[in-house]
Design a protein around this motif. Structure first.
Motif, PDB file in Angstrom:
ATOM      1  N   VAL A 195       0.884  -1.100   0.017  1.00 58.91           N
ATOM      2  CA  VAL A 195      -0.010  -0.031   0.062  1.00 58.91           C
ATOM      3  C   VAL A 195       0.844   1.198   0.075  1.00 58.91           C
ATOM      4  CG1 VAL A 195      -1.986   1.189   1.293  1.00 58.91           C
ATOM      5  CG2 VAL A 195      -1.687  -1.283   1.291  1.00 58.91           C
ATOM      6  N   PHE A 251       0.221   4.802   1.121  1.00 59.27           N
ATOM      7  CA  PHE A 251      -0.786   5.232   1.863  1.00 59.27           C
ATOM      8  C   PHE A 251      -0.751   6.930   1.631  1.00 59.27           C
ATOM      9  CE2 PHE A 251       0.636   1.917   4.378  1.00 59.27           C
ATOM     10  CZ  PHE A 251      -0.452   1.295   5.057  1.00 59.27           C
ATOM     11  N   ASN A 295      -1.296   9.359   3.400  1.00 61.26           N
ATOM     12  CA  ASN A 295      -0.193  10.276   3.868  1.00 61.26           C
ATOM     13  C   ASN A 295       1.099   9.650   4.058  1.00 61.26           C
ATOM     14  OD1 ASN A 295      -1.339   8.602   5.629  1.00 61.26           O
ATOM     15  ND2 ASN A 295      -2.156   9.861   7.108  1.00 61.26           N
ATOM     16  N   SER A 341       2.829   7.799   5.484  1.00 60.84           N
ATOM     17  CA  SER A 341       3.147   6.787   6.486  1.00 60.84           C
ATOM     18  C   SER A 341       4.459   6.315   6.806  1.00 60.84           C
ATOM     19  CB  SER A 341       2.148   5.761   6.634  1.00 60.84           C
ATOM     20  OG  SER A 341       0.786   6.105   6.561  1.00 60.84           O
ATOM     21  N   LEU A 342       5.370   7.161   6.702  1.00 61.97           N
ATOM     22  CA  LEU A 342       6.894   6.806   6.727  1.00 61.97           C
ATOM     23  C   LEU A 342       7.171   6.643   8.372  1.00 61.97           C
ATOM     24  CD1 LEU A 342       8.741   8.563   4.059  1.00 61.97           C
ATOM     25  CD2 LEU A 342       8.049   6.195   3.983  1.00 61.97           C
ATOM     26  N   LEU A 343       8.032   5.759   8.809  1.00 61.11           N
ATOM     27  CA  LEU A 343       8.459   6.003  10.139  1.00 61.11           C
ATOM     28  C   LEU A 343       9.521   6.964  10.330  1.00 61.11           C
ATOM     29  CD1 LEU A 343       9.149   2.083  10.717  1.00 61.11           C
ATOM     30  CD2 LEU A 343       6.920   3.245  10.597  1.00 61.11           C
ATOM     31  N   PRO A 344       8.895   8.068  11.365  1.00 58.67           N
ATOM     32  CA  PRO A 344       9.578   9.229  11.374  1.00 58.67           C
ATOM     33  C   PRO A 344      11.179   9.036  11.847  1.00 58.67           C
ATOM     34  CG  PRO A 344       7.830   9.273  12.899  1.00 58.67           C
ATOM     35  CD  PRO A 344       7.533   7.913  12.019  1.00 58.67           C
ATOM     36  N   TRP A 345      11.216   7.867  12.648  1.00 56.52           N
ATOM     37  CA  TRP A 345      12.711   7.709  13.115  1.00 56.52           C
ATOM     38  C   TRP A 345      13.586   7.005  12.307  1.00 56.52           C
ATOM     39  CZ3 TRP A 345       8.074   6.131  15.510  1.00 56.52           C
ATOM     40  CH2 TRP A 345       7.878   4.819  15.090  1.00 56.52           C
ATOM     41  N   LEU A 364      13.280  -1.635   5.942  1.00 57.96           N
ATOM     42  CA  LEU A 364      12.537  -2.365   6.931  1.00 57.96           C
ATOM     43  C   LEU A 364      11.349  -3.241   5.833  1.00 57.96           C
ATOM     44  CD1 LEU A 364      11.296  -2.709   9.576  1.00 57.96           C
ATOM     45  CD2 LEU A 364       9.684  -1.036   9.238  1.00 57.96           C
ATOM     46  N   ALA A 365      11.039  -2.760   4.876  1.00 57.24           N
ATOM     47  CA  ALA A 365      10.125  -3.730   4.084  1.00 57.24           C
ATOM     48  C   ALA A 365      10.976  -4.481   3.052  1.00 57.24           C
ATOM     49  CB  ALA A 365       9.272  -2.584   3.003  1.00 57.24           C
ATOM     50  N   ARG A 382      16.032  11.831   6.998  1.00 60.50           N
ATOM     51  CA  ARG A 382      14.748  11.375   7.890  1.00 60.50           C
ATOM     52  C   ARG A 382      13.328  12.238   7.309  1.00 60.50           C
ATOM     53  NH1 ARG A 382      17.042  11.779  12.998  1.00 60.50           N
ATOM     54  NH2 ARG A 382      15.601  13.404  13.507  1.00 60.50           N
ATOM     55  N   ASP A 396      11.310  13.980   8.703  1.00 58.12           N
ATOM     56  CA  ASP A 396      11.042  15.246   8.758  1.00 58.12           C
ATOM     57  C   ASP A 396      12.260  16.366   8.179  1.00 58.12           C
ATOM     58  OD1 ASP A 396      13.335  14.502  10.238  1.00 58.12           O
ATOM     59  OD2 ASP A 396      12.679  15.328  12.232  1.00 58.12           O
ATOM     60  N   ARG A 443       8.992   2.561  -1.444  1.00 57.91           N
ATOM     61  CA  ARG A 443       8.778   1.313  -0.236  1.00 57.91           C
ATOM     62  C   ARG A 443       7.865   0.149  -0.938  1.00 57.91           C
ATOM     63  NH1 ARG A 443       6.710   2.803   5.593  1.00 57.91           N
ATOM     64  NH2 ARG A 443       4.598   3.595   4.322  1.00 57.91           N
ATOM     65  N   ASP A 491      -1.669   4.905  11.448  1.00 58.41           N
ATOM     66  CA  ASP A 491      -0.990   4.853   9.829  1.00 58.41           C
ATOM     67  C   ASP A 491       0.108   3.661  10.034  1.00 58.41           C
ATOM     68  OD1 ASP A 491      -2.769   6.562   8.882  1.00 58.41           O
ATOM     69  OD2 ASP A 491      -1.484   8.446   9.484  1.00 58.41           O
ATOM     70  N   LEU A 492       1.030   4.028  11.307  1.00 59.54           N
ATOM     71  CA  LEU A 492       2.304   3.256  11.495  1.00 59.54           C
ATOM     72  C   LEU A 492       1.816   1.689  11.828  1.00 59.54           C
ATOM     73  CD1 LEU A 492       4.477   5.732  13.497  1.00 59.54           C
ATOM     74  CD2 LEU A 492       4.318   5.222  11.102  1.00 59.54           C
ATOM     75  N   VAL A 497       1.142   0.288   8.488  1.00 59.10           N
ATOM     76  CA  VAL A 497       2.357  -0.172   7.947  1.00 59.10           C
ATOM     77  C   VAL A 497       2.850  -1.471   8.481  1.00 59.10           C
ATOM     78  CG1 VAL A 497       4.829   0.488   7.608  1.00 59.10           C
ATOM     79  CG2 VAL A 497       2.990   2.303   7.498  1.00 59.10           C
ATOM     80  N   VAL A 547       0.653  -4.405   7.252  1.00 62.03           N
ATOM     81  CA  VAL A 547       1.029  -4.694   5.764  1.00 62.03           C
ATOM     82  C   VAL A 547       2.310  -5.336   5.482  1.00 62.03           C
ATOM     83  CG1 VAL A 547       1.549  -3.732   3.328  1.00 62.03           C
ATOM     84  CG2 VAL A 547      -0.221  -2.748   4.852  1.00 62.03           C
ATOM     85  N   LEU A 548       3.325  -5.030   6.309  1.00 61.01           N
ATOM     86  CA  LEU A 548       4.573  -5.654   6.414  1.00 61.01           C
ATOM     87  C   LEU A 548       4.487  -6.999   6.942  1.00 61.01           C
ATOM     88  CD1 LEU A 548       7.171  -2.534   7.020  1.00 61.01           C
ATOM     89  CD2 LEU A 548       6.429  -3.997   4.804  1.00 61.01           C
ATOM     90  N   TRP A 577      14.587  10.182  18.634  1.00 57.64           N
ATOM     91  CA  TRP A 577      14.670  10.481  17.169  1.00 57.64           C
ATOM     92  C   TRP A 577      13.902  11.830  17.115  1.00 57.64           C
ATOM     93  CZ3 TRP A 577       9.708  11.211  15.722  1.00 57.64           C
ATOM     94  CH2 TRP A 577       8.797  10.609  16.430  1.00 57.64           C
TER      95      TRP A 577
END
Ligand SMILES: Nc1ncnc2c1ncn2[C@@H]1O[C@H](COP(=O)(O)OP(=O)(O)OP(=O)(O)O)[C@@H](O)[C@H]1O
Ligand SMILES: [Mg+2]
Lengths: 300, 328
Positions: free
Chosen positions: A84, A86, A88, A90-94, A103-104, A138, A140, A154, B220-221, B224, B227-228, B321
């Motif tokens: 998917v 998404f 918005n 939906s990335l992991l911010p860290w 990761l995927a 990252r 941000d 991804r 959302d997270l 993710v 889905v993974l 982070w």
């Protein structure tokens, strides 16, 4: 064709969300059959239930009635074969862009690829969306459009059988968008994955799709019309701009949205959509006048 | 070091040699003005308060006493050194006369100085805080992940959270005396009592904040992760922990602050060694210097509390982070 039909099948899909004011039926009797390698766009007014359809195919929502079959197997949980993108990002911010894709990739190819192969594969996918220069930043630290591109990388990196995209190019500027649309067409031609894409952009839908699924307004939204786009591939946006057939398809979609499914103007949403509606209405007008001039030209 | 300077608010001075005057005044001048005004009011106000132990100490008296306390500490250390030197000398003589003579070194048993008490308090507060965190962080994660568990435990947490350390102390003391019996205890009973009291009072903010952080992971997270098809462990490590770290640290900083306050109270009440006991002893002592010495202790308690919080902030900067969340 050797490809078996009924690759992805939505049958009588219905969903009700529990709300404080009782259940809210968002979708009713959604039927759709999609072939392998087909590119399908979902189009409809804001809030009609496009994301909900996508989430049901992804397995993130459970239909309250009916169901989804992928290659004959029932879909009832999410999985990486249905990646998917998404709405918005939906990335992991860290995590950096690279690590987000990693990761995927680790999850999907952790057993079948070596470390070096995975590295190359991650970089390859990031460069498909032209993000290799910022891959160690990252979320941000990058713009909204760049985040969206990483989200696309991804999903692509998971080599999904079905790629589900929720307004993937919404946050992009026109140039990047055009570029990514072209890349997407190439990638899809190469990998032959099935794509379901939600969009608000009529040009985008006509340019990319094999079929455009137009949804009626909610509540209890369903498939209104399905338009097959029989334009030869590869498609070139500049050539198509003057193509009568292309403009005819465009006109079909616009007239579905703004004549047949015209939104009842309620005060709240009018504010929100007024600007886009006006713009699109103008577009509709200009496209029909274009056609008129064209037919006038043809007559002359 | 540079990070330390930045955290202490002096960064503006160093990072840009041409730092604007406004920045300079904000970083140094204004705090200095605040300090001077405080000292002035203190000096003037102190003179007009007469206690049974004499005039309330002003800044000067307090300064003198802090010098005194440092000198006392040095003197005590020299005495200790001399005590051991004397013993060794005696033993050496004994051995010279009779090589088979049995020699032993008796430990020095002087009264702990102000600085010994600071050391004891710091060790106790850190131990108590670490114990509390070891319970509260995993506990918070569990509660945050499981809505049922949260509903089951929330009333209990809300009940225990506001309990004052003074209420726990008698119970903890009795229980420790009853349960912690051994001929050769590794830790003093008083240490264990302080430790448990500190942990009991300070674990709640970390527990609650971690739970909230974990349970408020964005949908959302979670999508993710689904889905993974991340495994439970990977989900916790890659998604849950990082996204709850900012909240967790908010809790940890609150906890450490509480731990420090609770410890001083516990030491005063239970006569357990530490800064609190120092204050209490001086109070009981009632000499003309007592108030100044208590005032020194009070200021040091504040200073240490502040430094502990800054240390947590540095740690948070290192680990988290989300650099934006760490502004204060
Ligand atoms: N989890 C939910 N709970 C309750 N109602 C929901 C939920 N998700 C969606 N809805 C409702 O279902 C309808 C369809 O929502 P959906 O997000 O699918 O719209 P959409 O077509 O994707 O809109 P947009 O183009 O603005 O993204 C909306 O009326 C929304 O309020
Ligand atoms: Mg949507």
């Amino acid at each position: 064709m050797s490809i078996p039909p009924n690759h992805l099948e939505l049958t009588k899909v219905e969903i009700e969300f529990p709300t404080p004011h009782g259940p809210f039926k968002a979708l009713q009797d959604v039927n759709l059959t999609i072939n392998k390698g087909e590119f399908v766009s979902l189009i409809g007014h804001s809030g009609c239930g496009k994301s909900t359809v996508l989430n049901i195919v992804a397995g993130l929502y459970q239909a309250t009635a009916g169901g989804v079959l992928l290659d004959g197997k029932e879909v009832n949980a999410p999985g990486p074969e249905r990646a998917v993108v998404f709405q918005n990002h939906s990335l992991l911010p860290w995590l950096t862009a690279y690590e987000n894709v990693e990761l995927a990739v680790k999850q999907v190819f952790g057993k079948s690829k070596t470390k070096a192969e995975m590295r190359d594969w991650i970089i390859h996918n990031l460069s498909l969306v032209h993000m290799e220069h910022a891959m160690h930043k990252r979320p941000d630290e990058i713009s909204g459009g760049m985040k969206q591109r990483v989200g696309i990388a991804r999903a692509l990196a998971m080599e999904p059988t079905v790629l589900l995209m929720d307004e993937p190019f919404g946050a992009l500027d026109a140039l990047t968008r055009a570029h990514l649309q072209d890349s997407l067409m190439e990638i899809q031609k190469e990998l032959n994955n099935t794509v379901i894409m939600i969009t608000h952009d009529v040009d985008e839908a006509v340019l990319l799709s094999d079929r455009i699924v137009m949804m009626t307004n909610g509540p209890a939204a369903t498939v209104g019309e399905i338009l097959s786009i029989d334009l030869p591939r590869p498609r070139n946006r500049i050539q198509l701009a003057d193509d009568a057939q292309y403009n005819h398809y465009r006109h079909e979609v616009l007239s579905f949205l703004y004549e047949k499914q015209r939104k009842p103007v309620d005060a709240e949403e009018a504010k929100e959509t007024a600007v886009t509606e006006k713009k699109l209405a103008q577009e509709l007008h200009s496209s029909s006048s274009e056609e008129k001039t064209k037919s006038a030209e043809a007559a002359a | 070091m540079s990070q330390m300077i930045a955290t202490l608010g002096l960064g503006a001075l160093f990072e840009n040699p041409r730092a604007s005057l406004a920045k300079l005044s904000k970083a140094v001048l204004l705090p200095l003005v605040g300090l001077l005004v405080f000292l002035f009011i203190w000096e003037v106000g102190a003179k007009s308060i007469n206690t049974s132990l004499g005039v309330f100490p002003g800044p000067k008296a307090v300064y003198e006493q802090s010098v005194n306390l440092i000198n006392e500490h040095r003197a005590e250390r020299t005495r200790e050194q001399e005590f051991y030197d004397r013993q060794e000398e005696r033993n050496a003589k004994k051995l010279a006369k009779n090589p088979d003579a049995e020699v032993k070194i008796r430990p020095y048993t002087g009264a702990p100085t102000f600085f010994d008490q600071i050391g004891t308090s710091l060790i106790t507060v850190m131990s108590g805080f670490i114990l509390a965190s070891l319970i509260a962080i995993p506990g918070g994660i569990m509660i945050g992940l499981n809505q049922q568990l949260y509903s089951a435990l929330n009333p209990l947490i809300q009940l225990f959270k506001p309990i004052s350390p003074l209420a726990w102390l008698p119970l903890v003391t009795m229980v420790v005396s009853a349960v912690y019996v051994s001929d050769d205890p590794m830790f003093a009973k008083s240490f264990i009592t302080s430790l448990i009291t500190v942990s009991l009072c300070s674990l709640w903010p970390t527990l609650l904040n971690t739970a909230v952080g974990v349970s408020s992971i964005s949908k959302d997270l979670q999508n993710v992760s689904q889905v993974l098809r991340l495994s439970w462990m990977t989900h916790i490590i890659k998604i849950v922990l990082p996204s709850s770290i900012p909240m967790m640290f908010t809790g940890l900083r609150l906890s450490l602050g509480i731990a420090w306050m609770v410890l001083i109270a516990a030491e005063m009440l239970a006569q357990n060694p530490g800064l609190g006991k120092f204050v209490w002893d001086e109070f009981q002592n009632g000499s003309s210097q007592s108030l100044s010495r208590i005032m020194v202790a009070v200021l040091v308690i504040g200073l240490i509390g502040f430094l502990l919080d800054r240390c947590m902030l540095l740690l948070q900067r290192k680990v988290s982070w989300d650099k934006n969340a760490v502004t204060r």
